[in-house]
Write a protein that holds these residues in place. Sequence first.
Motif, mmCIF file in Angstrom:
data_model
loop_
_atom_site.group_PDB
_atom_site.id
_atom_site.type_symbol
_atom_site.label_atom_id
_atom_site.label_comp_id
_atom_site.label_asym_id
_atom_site.label_seq_id
_atom_site.Cartn_x
_atom_site.Cartn_y
_atom_site.Cartn_z
ATOM 1 N N VAL A 167 -69.489 -39.195 -115.555
ATOM 2 C CA VAL A 167 -68.885 -40.016 -114.509
ATOM 3 C C VAL A 167 -69.435 -41.433 -114.545
ATOM 4 C CG1 VAL A 167 -68.816 -40.380 -111.996
ATOM 5 C CG2 VAL A 167 -68.330 -38.129 -112.942
ATOM 6 N N HIS A 168 -68.528 -42.388 -114.312
ATOM 7 C CA HIS A 168 -68.945 -43.764 -114.027
ATOM 8 C C HIS A 168 -68.425 -44.142 -112.653
ATOM 9 C CE1 HIS A 168 -70.302 -47.847 -114.929
ATOM 10 N NE2 HIS A 168 -69.288 -48.210 -114.170
ATOM 11 N N VAL A 169 -69.302 -44.715 -111.829
ATOM 12 C CA VAL A 169 -68.947 -45.137 -110.478
ATOM 13 C C VAL A 169 -68.787 -46.651 -110.453
ATOM 14 C CG1 VAL A 169 -69.721 -45.292 -108.079
ATOM 15 C CG2 VAL A 169 -70.128 -43.194 -109.385
ATOM 16 N N LEU A 170 -67.658 -47.120 -109.946
ATOM 17 C CA LEU A 170 -67.441 -48.548 -109.729
ATOM 18 C C LEU A 170 -67.531 -48.809 -108.231
ATOM 19 C CD1 LEU A 170 -66.709 -51.388 -110.792
ATOM 20 C CD2 LEU A 170 -64.310 -50.799 -110.373
ATOM 21 N N ARG A 171 -68.567 -49.532 -107.810
ATOM 22 C CA ARG A 171 -68.728 -49.905 -106.406
ATOM 23 C C ARG A 171 -68.054 -51.260 -106.185
ATOM 24 N NH1 ARG A 171 -75.195 -48.559 -105.753
ATOM 25 N NH2 ARG A 171 -74.997 -46.266 -105.556
ATOM 26 N N ALA A 172 -67.055 -51.255 -105.323
ATOM 27 C CA ALA A 172 -66.272 -52.467 -105.088
ATOM 28 C C ALA A 172 -66.582 -53.060 -103.716
ATOM 29 C CB ALA A 172 -64.782 -52.167 -105.184
ATOM 30 N N ALA A 173 -66.477 -54.375 -103.629
ATOM 31 C CA ALA A 173 -66.534 -55.052 -102.336
ATOM 32 C C ALA A 173 -65.279 -54.712 -101.545
ATOM 33 C CB ALA A 173 -66.640 -56.558 -102.544
ATOM 34 N N GLN A 174 -65.285 -55.039 -100.267
ATOM 35 C CA GLN A 174 -64.077 -54.859 -99.451
ATOM 36 C C GLN A 174 -62.949 -55.692 -100.057
ATOM 37 O OE1 GLN A 174 -67.180 -55.099 -98.226
ATOM 38 N NE2 GLN A 174 -67.175 -52.985 -97.545
ATOM 39 N N PHE A 175 -61.750 -55.185 -99.957
ATOM 40 C CA PHE A 175 -60.602 -55.868 -100.547
ATOM 41 C C PHE A 175 -60.162 -57.039 -99.673
ATOM 42 C CE2 PHE A 175 -59.563 -51.276 -101.756
ATOM 43 C CZ PHE A 175 -60.385 -51.335 -102.871
ATOM 44 N N HIS A 176 -59.492 -58.021 -100.280
ATOM 45 C CA HIS A 176 -58.864 -59.085 -99.487
ATOM 46 C C HIS A 176 -57.943 -58.468 -98.431
ATOM 47 C CE1 HIS A 176 -60.600 -62.029 -102.025
ATOM 48 N NE2 HIS A 176 -59.703 -62.034 -102.993
ATOM 49 N N GLU A 177 -57.286 -57.380 -98.796
ATOM 50 C CA GLU A 177 -56.359 -56.708 -97.894
ATOM 51 C C GLU A 177 -57.050 -56.122 -96.657
ATOM 52 O OE1 GLU A 177 -54.586 -56.558 -102.066
ATOM 53 O OE2 GLU A 177 -56.591 -56.379 -101.182
ATOM 54 N N PHE A 178 -58.368 -56.008 -96.697
ATOM 55 C CA PHE A 178 -59.149 -55.451 -95.593
ATOM 56 C C PHE A 178 -58.988 -56.280 -94.315
ATOM 57 C CE2 PHE A 178 -63.571 -54.436 -93.849
ATOM 58 C CZ PHE A 178 -63.277 -53.119 -93.536
ATOM 59 N N ALA A 179 -58.766 -57.585 -94.467
ATOM 60 C CA ALA A 179 -58.591 -58.447 -93.292
ATOM 61 C C ALA A 179 -57.347 -58.044 -92.506
ATOM 62 C CB ALA A 179 -58.493 -59.912 -93.726
ATOM 63 N N ALA A 180 -56.251 -57.773 -93.202
ATOM 64 C CA ALA A 180 -55.011 -57.369 -92.530
ATOM 65 C C ALA A 180 -55.178 -56.019 -91.849
ATOM 66 C CB ALA A 180 -53.866 -57.318 -93.541
ATOM 67 N N GLN A 181 -55.871 -55.105 -92.503
ATOM 68 C CA GLN A 181 -56.095 -53.793 -91.896
ATOM 69 C C GLN A 181 -56.868 -53.915 -90.590
ATOM 70 O OE1 GLN A 181 -58.056 -51.967 -95.277
ATOM 71 N NE2 GLN A 181 -56.247 -50.735 -95.737
ATOM 72 N N ASN A 182 -57.922 -54.709 -90.593
ATOM 73 C CA ASN A 182 -58.735 -54.860 -89.384
ATOM 74 C C ASN A 182 -57.996 -55.614 -88.292
ATOM 75 O OD1 ASN A 182 -61.866 -54.020 -89.438
ATOM 76 N ND2 ASN A 182 -61.118 -54.362 -91.521
ATOM 77 N N LEU A 183 -57.145 -56.535 -88.689
ATOM 78 C CA LEU A 183 -56.345 -57.266 -87.710
ATOM 79 C C LEU A 183 -55.454 -56.300 -86.933
ATOM 80 C CD1 LEU A 183 -55.936 -60.281 -86.908
ATOM 81 C CD2 LEU A 183 -53.969 -60.301 -88.452
#
Length: 248
Positions: A124-140
Motif C-alpha cells: 500500500v501507498h498512502v497519499l495524504r492530501a490537503a483539504q480541497f479547494h472545493e472544501f470551501a463550498a461544502q463548508n459554506l
Amino acid sequence: MRIAVAGATGMVGHQLVQVLEAGGHETVAMSRSRGVDVVSGQGLATALTGAECIVDVLNAGTIDQAAATRFFTTAARNLHEAGDRAGVRRMVVLSILGVDRFTAGYLAAKADHEQAALSGPVPVHVLRAAQFHEFAAQNLEWGRQGEVAYVPWMRVQPVAAEEVARALADLASGPDPAAPISEIAGPREEELVDMATRLAARRGDPVRVEGIEDPADSNRDLVKAGALLPGPDAIIAGPTFDEWLAAT
C-alpha cells in the motif's frame, strides 16, 4: 493496466476515473450503485478480477469517529482480502494531511484507516492530501443558517481535487513509490473562513460568513498550530485557491 477505484462516484473518484481512462488505462468503477459494497464485500471478487491495482478514495459518509472507523477499517480489510485473492499487486489509499497527529473525530478515524490499509497483505501507498479547494463550498453550505454561514476557523493549504486525482493516477500506474506515505498540497496557505468569504463574493451569494470555534473541540489547538499543513517534502500542485476560483 486494469485499475479498480473504490469510491468512484465521489468528488475525487469520478475525476480519477476520467484521468486514468484518458491515460489509456482500463478502470473498474466500484460503488454501491454499481453493485459493489466494500463493507459487506458484495461484488468485490468479480470487480477485482484481473485488476493490478486498487485505488481507495472512499468516504465514510459520517463524521462520527466510531462509525467512520468501523467503515474504513472494514473496507480496508475487505479490499485487502479480496485484492490478495485476485492477485492485485498494489493499493493506493487517499488520506488527509496530519491525520497521525489526531486522536479524536473524523481525522482519527482516517488515521485508523491508514493503519488498517498499511497492515494488509497487498502493498500500500498512502497519499495524504490537503483539504480541497472545493472544501470551501461544502463548508459554506454545511454552516448556512438563513442569511449567515458559520464556517470553522481552519489553517489549510488547499489543493484542487483534480490535481489529487492526477497524483493518485500516477501512483497507481507508475513505478513503485520509494516511501509508503507521501503528501500533496496547494501552493499557498489559506484560512478556511476567508476562502468561504471569497467564494460567496465570487458567486454573488449575499450570505454573511462568520468564523466559529468550538471550545470543546480537542483538535482545535492542533489545527491552530498547523497540523493540517504539509511537510517540506510534500508535492505542491497548483492552482492557488484564487486561480481556481477565477476559473470556476
